[in-house]
Design a protein around this motif. Structure first.
Motif, short mmCIF file in Angstrom:
data_model
loop_
_atom_site.label_atom_id
_atom_site.label_comp_id
_atom_site.label_asym_id
_atom_site.label_seq_id
_atom_site.Cartn_x
_atom_site.Cartn_y
_atom_site.Cartn_z
N HIS A 40 0.59 -7.01 10.46
CA HIS A 40 -0.13 -7.85 9.51
C HIS A 40 -1.63 -7.59 9.58
CE1 HIS A 40 -2.52 -11.50 8.56
NE2 HIS A 40 -1.72 -11.56 7.49
N TRP A 41 -2.17 -7.55 10.81
CA TRP A 41 -3.63 -7.41 10.92
C TRP A 41 -4.09 -5.99 10.67
CZ3 TRP A 41 -6.14 -11.52 10.03
CH2 TRP A 41 -5.64 -12.77 10.41
N ILE A 42 -3.25 -5.02 11.03
CA ILE A 42 -3.59 -3.63 10.67
C ILE A 42 -3.62 -3.51 9.14
CG2 ILE A 42 -2.77 -1.23 10.68
CD1 ILE A 42 -1.71 -1.67 13.48
N ASN A 43 -2.63 -4.14 8.50
CA ASN A 43 -2.57 -4.09 7.05
C ASN A 43 -3.77 -4.79 6.42
OD1 ASN A 43 -1.05 -3.55 4.53
ND2 ASN A 43 -1.12 -5.79 4.38
N ALA A 44 -4.17 -5.92 7.03
CA ALA A 44 -5.33 -6.64 6.49
C ALA A 44 -6.56 -5.75 6.53
CB ALA A 44 -5.56 -7.91 7.32
N LEU A 45 -6.77 -5.07 7.66
CA LEU A 45 -7.93 -4.17 7.78
C LEU A 45 -7.82 -3.03 6.77
CD1 LEU A 45 -10.48 -3.13 9.33
CD2 LEU A 45 -8.90 -1.85 10.78
N ALA A 46 -6.63 -2.40 6.72
CA ALA A 46 -6.43 -1.26 5.81
C ALA A 46 -6.66 -1.68 4.36
CB ALA A 46 -5.03 -0.68 5.99
N MET A 47 -6.13 -2.84 3.99
CA MET A 47 -6.28 -3.32 2.61
C MET A 47 -7.75 -3.53 2.26
SD MET A 47 -3.76 -3.66 0.54
CE MET A 47 -1.98 -3.72 0.46
N ILE A 48 -8.50 -4.15 3.18
CA ILE A 48 -9.91 -4.41 2.91
C ILE A 48 -10.67 -3.09 2.76
CG2 ILE A 48 -12.03 -5.32 3.96
CD1 ILE A 48 -10.17 -7.64 5.00
N TYR B 113 5.23 -13.51 -0.97
CA TYR B 113 5.35 -12.44 0.02
C TYR B 113 6.21 -11.28 -0.50
CZ TYR B 113 3.39 -15.96 3.21
OH TYR B 113 2.59 -16.89 3.80
N ALA B 114 7.34 -11.63 -1.13
CA ALA B 114 8.17 -10.56 -1.70
C ALA B 114 7.40 -9.85 -2.81
CB ALA B 114 9.47 -11.13 -2.23
N GLY B 115 6.69 -10.65 -3.61
CA GLY B 115 5.93 -10.07 -4.72
C GLY B 115 4.85 -9.13 -4.24
N ILE B 116 4.15 -9.53 -3.19
CA ILE B 116 3.02 -8.71 -2.74
C ILE B 116 3.52 -7.43 -2.05
CG2 ILE B 116 2.50 -9.57 -0.40
CD1 ILE B 116 0.02 -9.06 -3.33
N ILE B 117 4.71 -7.50 -1.46
CA ILE B 117 5.29 -6.27 -0.89
C ILE B 117 5.58 -5.29 -2.02
CG2 ILE B 117 7.33 -5.30 0.27
CD1 ILE B 117 7.44 -7.91 1.94
N LEU B 118 6.13 -5.82 -3.11
CA LEU B 118 6.43 -4.99 -4.28
C LEU B 118 5.13 -4.39 -4.85
CD1 LEU B 118 8.81 -4.14 -6.10
CD2 LEU B 118 8.20 -6.04 -7.60
N VAL B 119 4.11 -5.24 -4.97
CA VAL B 119 2.82 -4.75 -5.47
C VAL B 119 2.27 -3.67 -4.54
CG1 VAL B 119 0.41 -5.41 -5.88
CG2 VAL B 119 2.25 -6.88 -6.71
N ALA C 272 -4.14 -7.90 -8.34
CA ALA C 272 -3.10 -8.81 -7.86
C ALA C 272 -3.25 -9.03 -6.35
CB ALA C 272 -1.72 -8.23 -8.18
N ILE C 273 -3.56 -7.97 -5.63
CA ILE C 273 -3.73 -8.10 -4.17
C ILE C 273 -4.95 -8.98 -3.86
CG2 ILE C 273 -4.34 -6.81 -2.06
CD1 ILE C 273 -2.50 -4.54 -3.20
N CYS C 274 -6.02 -8.80 -4.63
CA CYS C 274 -7.21 -9.63 -4.41
C CYS C 274 -6.89 -11.10 -4.70
CB CYS C 274 -8.36 -9.17 -5.30
SG CYS C 274 -9.04 -7.59 -4.78
N ALA C 275 -6.15 -11.36 -5.77
CA ALA C 275 -5.78 -12.74 -6.10
C ALA C 275 -4.90 -13.31 -4.99
CB ALA C 275 -5.04 -12.77 -7.44
N PHE C 276 -3.96 -12.50 -4.52
CA PHE C 276 -3.10 -12.91 -3.42
C PHE C 276 -3.94 -13.24 -2.18
CE2 PHE C 276 -0.99 -11.84 0.55
CZ PHE C 276 0.16 -12.60 0.49
#
Lengths: 209, 260
Positions: free
Chosen positions: A28-36, A137-143, A183-187
């Motif tokens: 989760h936190w690796i993903n948070a960093l990568a996403m940002i 959560y399912a939606g954001i995985i799909l996105v 969508a990711i930013c809104a999420f």
């Protein structure tokens, strides 16, 4: 809902049980960093040739100029892709996705959305996701999957031309990539807001319980 | 050949590139790190100053080199860029450069000769009428800019691999390095696999007419498997070489393979 009683029992029976296993927290936190990193460098790239009549403020972009933004984007993509792939594989293999995110029923979603909007949605048991969470959560995985696929298509539109065709054509893939980012930013906004409203969920994502 | 204006006179460009980024021209460094404020945003988020710009820069440079290798590895020279019908052509096809059209090189086709250097059997220079006699093909492909926009155009010319064969080039060499007539010496290296790709073309015509000044008269290298900045215009010479000689944008930080 009957699940509420089950939920309460679960909480009292196992008060100290792990809500978020270690692999979920780490990823989760690796993903948070990568996403940002991907979003801020993506905004830099967007600014080089905006799709719409606006640019992102320079202070919220990474890399200093297009070349720097691209270097960040194509470095952070490895973090995002490897971590994301590991998350998908583990999520399916351990049955977490099935157990936590399913089922998603329209009536359940409607009920929980209404409850959430009237601040009546319970959070007694964090091990069970409500229908709003499941959907998001399912939606954001799909996105996440779509943004990576459209991004790969834009990165290699010749080698992966079939992937580009899947999205229509190159410019369409670019728009889809952009809307997935939106969508990711809104999420992200909703997700962070809700985590702050229910701080024990944030604690569970850090220390596990 | 005109040296790039920001190079220090008398300093060998190859040595300059071999040196670390710290010896790179001030212009490109400034552009790269100018994001101090935006890096600050990340520092705020992470709560520590892990991203000091020079170490971040080094890290990003090595990832980009790694990406070069990954891209070269996954590059399938048989994969063809999609082609389009004439109706799909973007009109008008955009002129794009880091200068205005008025400042674009204005090459006199009668004087111009394509200089051929490096690992080739026949180093003779080629005048335009000689090149025009070579067999030509037309292809309609999508030009994709590093900035993200794209446009479909129609290019006619001689496949690069035919020309390389004709001049007896050593196709085991790593690069074909192009230099251009731009006053600050635009140049770009092309990896040999891409140079030998069937769609890589020495382009003499756009949309059936002699290549206009806007699109690179007298000769452009059209590489539909690469981003636009690796499609040099106003080409004056080509060198078959094993040395990585850098390029105008590559030196400033664009990924050198940049293959699509």
């Amino acid at each position: 809902m009957s699940s509420l009683t089950v939920t309460d029992e679960q909480v009292s029976a196992t008060p100290a049980k792990v809500i978020q296993p270690a692999w979920v927290r780490v990823m989760h936190w690796i993903n948070a960093l990568a996403m940002i990193l991907m979003i801020l460098s993506g905004w830099q790239i967007y600014n080089a040739s905006p799709l719409f009549g606006f640019s992102f403020p320079r202070d919220y972009t990474l890399g200093g100029w297009l070349g720097g933004g691209l270097l960040w984007h194509f470095a952070a993509m490895w973090l995002l892709m490897i971590n994301g792939l590991a998350y998908l594989v583990t999520g399916f293999a351990t049955g977490r996705f099935r157990k936590k995110l399913l089922p998603i029923t329209p009536s359940g979603v409607l009920h929980d959305v209404r409850a959430a909007l009237t601040f009546k949605l319970g959070h007694a048991d964090l091990t069970v996701y409500n229908y709003v969470q499941r959907t998001l959560y399912a939606g954001i995985i799909l996105v996440g999957v779509i943004i990576v696929l459209s991004g790969l298509g834009m990165w290699k539109p010749v080698q992966l031309h079939w992937l580009v065709s899947l999205f229509g054509d190159y410019p369409t893939a670019r728009y889809i990539h952009f809307f997935c980012m939106a969508a990711i930013c809104a999420f992200l906004v909703i997700h962070v807001l809700l985590a702050l409203l229910v701080p024990k969920s944030l604690r569970a994502m850090i220390i596990g319980r | 050949m005109a040296k790039r204006s920001f190079l220090i006179p008398g300093v060998d460009k190859r040595l300059l590139i071999k040196d670390s980024i710290k010896t790179m021209p001030e212009v490109s460094r400034r552009r790269f790190i100018a994001g101090g404020a935006s890096l600050g945003a990340l520092t705020l988020l992470t709560g520590c100053d892990v991203i000091d710009s020079s170490s971040a820069e080094e890290m990003l440079k090595s990832v980009s080199k790694f990406n070069d290798a990954v891209q070269a590895f996954i590059f399938n020279p048989d994969a063809l860029a999609p082609t389009f019908p004439e109706s799909a052509i973007t009109k008008p096809f955009p002129f794009n450069a880091y200068y205005d059209l008025d400042d674009a090189p204005d090459v006199d086709g009668a004087d111009w000769k394509l200089e051929v250097r490096g690992l080739v059997d026949n180093k003779k220079s080629w005048a335009l009428p000689e090149l025009y006699k070579l067999p030509q093909v037309t292809q309609i492909t999508r030009h994709i800019c590093v900035e993200g926009w794209s446009a479909i155009g129609s290019w006619t010319g001689t496949p690069m691999r035919d020309f390389l064969k004709l001049i007896g080039a050593d196709t085991r060499a790593k690069y074909v390095w192009f230099q251009c007539a731009d006053k600050d010496g635009y140049n770009s290296p092309l990896d040999m696999r891409t140079a030998l790709h069937p769609q890589t073309q020495m382009t003499f015509k756009y949309a059936g007419d002699i290549l206009p000044r806007a699109y690179g008269f007298p000769m452009k290298i059209r590489v539909p498997t690469k981003l636009g900045f690796k499609n040099p215009k106003y080409v004056v010479s080509m060198e078959v070489t094993n040395d990585y000689k850098g390029g105008y944008w590559e030196d400033q930080g664009y990924n050198s393979f940049s293959g699509s």
